[in-house]
Design a protein around this motif. Structure first.
Motif, short mmCIF file in Angstrom:
data_model
loop_
_atom_site.label_atom_id
_atom_site.label_comp_id
_atom_site.label_asym_id
_atom_site.label_seq_id
_atom_site.Cartn_x
_atom_site.Cartn_y
_atom_site.Cartn_z
N THR A 161 133.67 147.54 93.73
CA THR A 161 132.70 146.49 93.44
C THR A 161 132.44 146.35 91.94
OG1 THR A 161 130.83 148.02 93.76
CG2 THR A 161 131.55 146.76 95.67
N GLU A 195 142.15 130.81 91.22
CA GLU A 195 141.20 131.93 91.18
C GLU A 195 139.87 131.49 90.58
OE1 GLU A 195 142.53 135.79 90.06
OE2 GLU A 195 144.64 135.24 90.24
N ILE A 212 135.89 133.75 85.81
CA ILE A 212 135.17 135.00 85.57
C ILE A 212 134.55 134.94 84.17
CG2 ILE A 212 135.34 137.50 85.43
CD1 ILE A 212 135.91 136.37 88.22
N CYS A 261 134.64 145.96 89.70
CA CYS A 261 135.68 145.18 89.01
C CYS A 261 136.12 143.97 89.82
CB CYS A 261 136.87 146.07 88.67
SG CYS A 261 137.60 146.88 90.08
N GLY A 262 135.27 143.48 90.69
CA GLY A 262 135.55 142.24 91.38
C GLY A 262 136.50 142.34 92.54
N ASN A 264 140.50 141.73 89.97
CA ASN A 264 139.69 140.77 90.71
C ASN A 264 140.42 140.28 91.96
OD1 ASN A 264 137.15 139.25 90.62
ND2 ASN A 264 138.47 137.45 90.53
N SER A 309 143.58 142.76 85.39
CA SER A 309 142.52 142.30 86.29
C SER A 309 142.72 142.87 87.69
CB SER A 309 142.52 140.78 86.37
OG SER A 309 141.60 140.33 87.36
N ARG A 316 132.84 136.45 80.86
CA ARG A 316 132.86 137.71 80.11
C ARG A 316 131.99 137.54 78.86
NH1 ARG A 316 134.93 141.34 83.69
NH2 ARG A 316 136.94 140.64 84.51
#
Length: 208
Positions: free
Chosen positions: A137, A193, A196, A139-140, A110, A108, A198
């Protein structure tokens, strides 16, 4: 200690792009952020061939600088990508590197902090800036900004040293990026966090 990877996409290790990036290094040092500058623009790095092998082995099938730096990227808190402007676009070598790095790495990204830096004699900066920011942007990653577009002007390193506004922007960019890295680390500890989602993948194979 937080760490930022700094990638120089110029073939010139002491040129315009390097001058801009070094201005940032001084601020990172003062902010207690560790940096590692990696020279990539003079390397022989091929582009992605869309073989899909990385999905099976967890890394790029071509074992070069991409896989070597991927390990450092996973551990880093942020990344700065610098490139000269070639025909209103980044250097082809850094584009090949970034295509493979971002696609082949399963970890990740992110909320890692990203920043792009571009240098040109006159024009093409903002188009190049736009291309580089899209890697972050997609991939967070959080994108750091300065007090103007992250660009310097000049044909030589000595020219860039005369671009006082450009160098000022580099320093402010490094300060903002340092703040973001520290703030995100504090927020993760306090709030965790963000979730997210998916699974959704827009495709219209039936043609409707």
């Amino acid at each position: 200690m937080a760490k930022v990877l700094i990638l120089n996409g110029s073939p010139n290790a002491k040129g315009c792009t390097a001058t801009a990036l070094q201005e940032m290094v001084g601020i990172f040092d003062a902010e207690g952020i560790e940096t590692e500058v990696i020279q990539l623009g003079n390397k022989d790095i091929r582009g992605c061939i869309s073989c899909g092998k990385c999905e099976q082995i967890g890394k790029c099938v071509f074992d070069d600088e991409v896989n070597e730096i991927a390990k450092k990227f996973e551990e880093a808190d942020g990344m700065v990508v610098g490139s000269p402007v070639y025909y209103a676009s980044p250097n082809g070598t850094i584009l090949s590197f970034l295509d493979r790095l971002f696609y082949s790495t399963p970890f990740s990204k992110n909320l890692k902090v990203g920043a792009s830096v571009v240098s040109a004699r006159r024009g093409g900066n903002t188009a190049t800036f736009d291309v580089l920011n899209k890697y972050f942007t997609n991939c967070g990653m959080a994108v750091a900004s300065g007090t103007y577009w992250n660009q310097v002007h000049g044909f030589t390193a000595e020219d860039v040293k005369k671009d006082l506004e450009g160098l000022q922007t580099m320093r402010n960019l490094a300060r903002n990026m340092s703040f973001m890295i520290k703030a995100i680390a504090d927020a993760k500890e306090k709030y965790g966090e963000p979730e997210i989602e998916r699974g959704a993948f827009t495709s219209f194979p039936d043609g409707k």
